[in-house]
Design a protein around this motif. Structure first.
Motif, PDB file in Angstrom:
ATOM      1  N   SER A 254      -2.295   6.713  10.046  1.00 17.92           N
ATOM      2  CA  SER A 254      -3.317   7.541   9.413  1.00 17.92           C
ATOM      3  C   SER A 254      -3.293   7.302   7.912  1.00 17.92           C
ATOM      4  CB  SER A 254      -3.064   9.028   9.695  1.00 17.92           C
ATOM      5  OG  SER A 254      -2.965   9.277  11.086  1.00 17.92           O
ATOM      6  N   THR A 255      -4.450   6.974   7.343  1.00 20.94           N
ATOM      7  CA  THR A 255      -4.587   6.819   5.894  1.00 20.94           C
ATOM      8  C   THR A 255      -5.657   7.784   5.410  1.00 20.94           C
ATOM      9  OG1 THR A 255      -3.936   4.490   5.925  1.00 20.94           O
ATOM     10  CG2 THR A 255      -5.147   5.261   3.999  1.00 20.94           C
ATOM     11  N   ILE A 256      -5.304   8.596   4.422  1.00 21.79           N
ATOM     12  CA  ILE A 256      -6.223   9.580   3.850  1.00 21.79           C
ATOM     13  C   ILE A 256      -6.460   9.211   2.396  1.00 21.79           C
ATOM     14  CG2 ILE A 256      -6.678  12.036   3.531  1.00 21.79           C
ATOM     15  CD1 ILE A 256      -6.022  11.199   6.446  1.00 21.79           C
ATOM     16  N   GLN A 257      -7.717   9.026   2.038  1.00 22.66           N
ATOM     17  CA  GLN A 257      -8.095   8.759   0.651  1.00 22.66           C
ATOM     18  C   GLN A 257      -8.471  10.075  -0.001  1.00 22.66           C
ATOM     19  OE1 GLN A 257      -8.239   5.473  -0.569  1.00 22.66           O
ATOM     20  NE2 GLN A 257      -8.689   6.146  -2.658  1.00 22.66           N
TER      21      GLN A 257
ATOM     22  N   PHE B 254       1.899   7.536   7.867  1.00 18.16           N
ATOM     23  CA  PHE B 254       0.988   8.470   7.204  1.00 18.16           C
ATOM     24  C   PHE B 254       0.950   8.117   5.722  1.00 18.16           C
ATOM     25  CE2 PHE B 254      -0.937  12.225   5.576  1.00 18.16           C
ATOM     26  CZ  PHE B 254      -1.633  12.799   6.631  1.00 18.16           C
ATOM     27  N   LEU B 255      -0.240   7.727   5.247  1.00 15.22           N
ATOM     28  CA  LEU B 255      -0.419   7.331   3.859  1.00 15.22           C
ATOM     29  C   LEU B 255      -1.472   8.195   3.193  1.00 15.22           C
ATOM     30  CD1 LEU B 255      -0.632   3.412   4.112  1.00 15.22           C
ATOM     31  CD2 LEU B 255       1.409   4.818   3.766  1.00 15.22           C
TER      32      LEU B 255
ATOM     33  N   VAL C 104       0.741   6.681  -1.470  1.00 13.21           N
ATOM     34  CA  VAL C 104       1.881   7.551  -1.196  1.00 13.21           C
ATOM     35  C   VAL C 104       2.221   7.412   0.279  1.00 13.21           C
ATOM     36  CG1 VAL C 104       2.772   9.914  -1.252  1.00 13.21           C
ATOM     37  CG2 VAL C 104       1.122   9.154  -2.991  1.00 13.21           C
ATOM     38  N   THR C 105       3.402   6.902   0.577  1.00 13.24           N
ATOM     39  CA  THR C 105       3.886   6.813   1.954  1.00 13.24           C
ATOM     40  C   THR C 105       4.727   8.050   2.243  1.00 13.24           C
ATOM     41  OG1 THR C 105       3.938   4.400   1.853  1.00 13.24           O
ATOM     42  CG2 THR C 105       5.207   5.459   3.603  1.00 13.24           C
TER      43      THR C 105
ATOM     44  N   VAL D  74       3.619   4.147  -4.727  1.00 19.80           N
ATOM     45  CA  VAL D  74       3.383   2.838  -5.325  1.00 19.80           C
ATOM     46  C   VAL D  74       2.231   2.963  -6.308  1.00 19.80           C
ATOM     47  CG1 VAL D  74       2.733   0.437  -4.909  1.00 19.80           C
ATOM     48  CG2 VAL D  74       4.215   1.632  -3.273  1.00 19.80           C
ATOM     49  N   HIS D  75       2.497   2.625  -7.575  1.00 15.26           N
ATOM     50  CA  HIS D  75       1.468   2.706  -8.618  1.00 15.26           C
ATOM     51  C   HIS D  75       1.572   1.442  -9.450  1.00 15.26           C
ATOM     52  CE1 HIS D  75       4.873   4.214 -11.164  1.00 15.26           C
ATOM     53  NE2 HIS D  75       5.220   4.744 -10.003  1.00 15.26           N
TER      54      HIS D  75
END
Length: 525
Positions: free
Chosen positions: A157-160, A178-179, A187-188, A216-217
């Motif tokens: 699942s990836t949420i923007q 889940f990201l 963000v993991t 991660v940035h």
């Protein structure tokens, strides 16, 4: 088109049921109705999201080659997962890729890959298959670029988070991914993590209540652990050993407590998809029907109640229409199992079989033990409805019986109505419904004193928009802090006069789901 969410519009549109509890609680405190929905057109609602083709059937997989890789998809993924819009308060809207842009929505609306959820004055909870949750505060916009089932069986699942504030509470499920993404930041979130993320004016703030996340940035990676806050803005990267309190923290905590109390899996519910169990356990119970076997039944119903008497058809491009139930527990019983009419008890649901996805009209039998379809033409024993013809509309109202709901009928008084089946009852905050349901069966309705509780955080305003957080409806009076007996009102639904009314034990807010009480046409067991 603007649509009011609140008690006054309940008969106008089925999805105005979505905000009745929050609007009712606010009305107790300030006598206000919730704000109208600000629905964008498709031309103004577009935001960049990975292109995902329409699902041609509820069981088909989308070829990996047709999905842009920037959403995290992998070869062999299946893209037919649906997650649940499990709790809706106030004004918000959902873009379901119908070409109509953002449209009104309601609890139990399926969310599929590529959709977008926008809150205005409202706020919402999304429940995932393993009971993990995403909560979206007001004035937020989130997208769902990836809801995939990996070839390994793991769920990705990836949420923007385009703007606003979200809370994530992951269960201990291992293997799932889940990201959260905000711009080029990822963000993991690790299993068993509880966190909050805010995206506002070019700044991202990640706060971890419990567990840990990896952020991660750019070319850097930062670990954020329990009771730490990471702030990212421009070239600024700051990690603090504290978490600032926010107004919606109390709502998030209450929701977590509710799921922790009521989500214990019932052995009678099998099949792997367990989301919705909290609501099954709070709003109803399993009954031993003797020769009929065991079945689940909602509280606050009578013999005339039908599970498909009220609802909504929502169109999903390529998959047709999906049935959306307005009842707060109306997810699992409408995506699996069978509804049957049990003589002496009324309608009940028996779990089993496969999960039905978007084609979710569960099997319906007339009489339990008889052939499917027995007496389905009886007004009291109508079977599941037929989906409308494709093209009828994006959202199609399907009310074959008048809607009945429990609600605040005047400041400080909440009325539980027979045949409301929990519609309008806030989840968890009014205590156990078992004893109340038995009383409603005998008298037609029952009332309890209630009050609107302010957020427990004690905050008066947020530094973003002046919001103090949602109020919640509690049993009792502010002086008592809850816990008052309830009166026996007339069958007409208004609260009882003082003459002839009697007090019963206080509904305990900490009481768990109760089992074994028969109702809806049968005598309490």
């Amino acid at each position: 088109m603007k649509i009011q969410f609140g008690y006054g519009m309940i008969l106008a549109m089925a999805f105005s049921l979505a905000g009745v509890v929050a609007a009712g609680a606010q009305s107790v405190a300030a006598g206000e109705q919730s704000n109208p929905l600000d629905a964008d057109s498709a031309s103004t609602a577009h935001l960049a999201t990975a292109d995902v083709p329409a699902v041609s059937s509820p069981t088909a997989s989308v070829p990996a080659a047709s999905v842009r890789v920037d959403n995290g998809a992998r070869p062999g993924d299946s893209h037919v997962r649906i997650v649940r819009l499990s709790d809706v308060k106030g004004t918000l809207s959902l873009d379901r890729k119908t070409g109509n842009g953002f449209e009104a929505t309601m609890s139990n609306m399926p969310i599929i890959e590529g959709e977008k959820l926008r809150t205005a004055e409202g706020y919402a909870e999304i429940e995932f298959e393993d009971n993990s949750t995403l909560r979206v505060a007001p004035h937020s916009l989130v997208e769902f670029p990836l809801l995939a089932l990996r070839s390994s069986g793991a769920k990705a699942s990836t949420i923007q988070v385009v703007r606003g504030m979200v809370y994530v509470n992951l269960q201990s499920t291992k293997g799932n991914e889940f990201l959260l993404r905000a711009g080029d930041q990822t963000v993991t979130v690790s299993p068993s993590t509880h966190m909050r993320m805010t995206v506002d004016n070019g700044q991202t703030v990640v706060s971890v209540f419990n567990g840990n996340v990896e952020v991660v940035h750019g070319s850097a990676t930062t670990m954020v652990t329990k009771k730490e806050t990471l702030t990212l803005g421009g070239d600024q990267v700051v990690v603090a050993k504290k978490i600032e309190e926010e107004p919606y923290d109390a709502w998030d905590k209450d929701a977590n407590d509710y799921h922790a109390r009521y989500s214990q899996a019932n052995a009678m519910v099998a099949g792997g998809s367990t989301y919705g169990l909290s609501d099954l356990n709070y709003y109803g119970n399993f009954i031993n029907g003797g020769a009929f076997g065991s079945f689940w039944q909602p509280y606050l119903i009578g013999a005339g109640w039908s599970p498909y008497g009220n609802g909504l058809w929502a169109q999903y491009p390529g998959a047709g229409y999906s049935w959306v139930s307005p009842y707060p527990w109306g997810w699992l019983p409408y995506h699996s199992g069978t509804w049957s009419f049990f003589p002496g008890y009324g309608w009940g649901w028996q779990p089993g079989g496969t999960f039905n996805g978007l084609n979710n009209v569960a099997g319906v039998a007339g009489f339990a033990g008889g052939p499917v379809g027995t007496s389905v033409h009886s007004p009291l024993r109508a079977g599941s409805p037929q989906a409308p013809t494709v093209g009828t509309g994006s959202l199609v109202l399907a009310n074959s019986t008048p809607m009945v709901m429990s609600k605040v009928d005047r400041p400080g008084n909440f009325v539980f109505q027979q045949n409301s089946a929990g519609l309008g009852v806030p989840r968890g905050s009014l205590g156990s419904l078992n004893k109340i349901s038995s009383h409603v069966e005998q008298h037609g309705s029952a009332s309890i004193p209630v009050y609107a509780a302010a957020p427990s955080s004690g905050m008066t305003a947020s530094n973003r928009g002046g919001f103090s957080g949602p109020v919640s409806l509690r049993a009792g009076t502010p002086a008592q802090g809850g816990g008052s007996g309830f009166a026996s009102p007339s069958r007409g639904g208004s609260s009882a006069s003082s003459a002839g009314s009697h007090s019963m034990g206080a509904p305990s807010a900490s009481s768990g789901a109760s089992g074994g009480a028969g109702h809806a046409g049968g005598s309490p067991k």
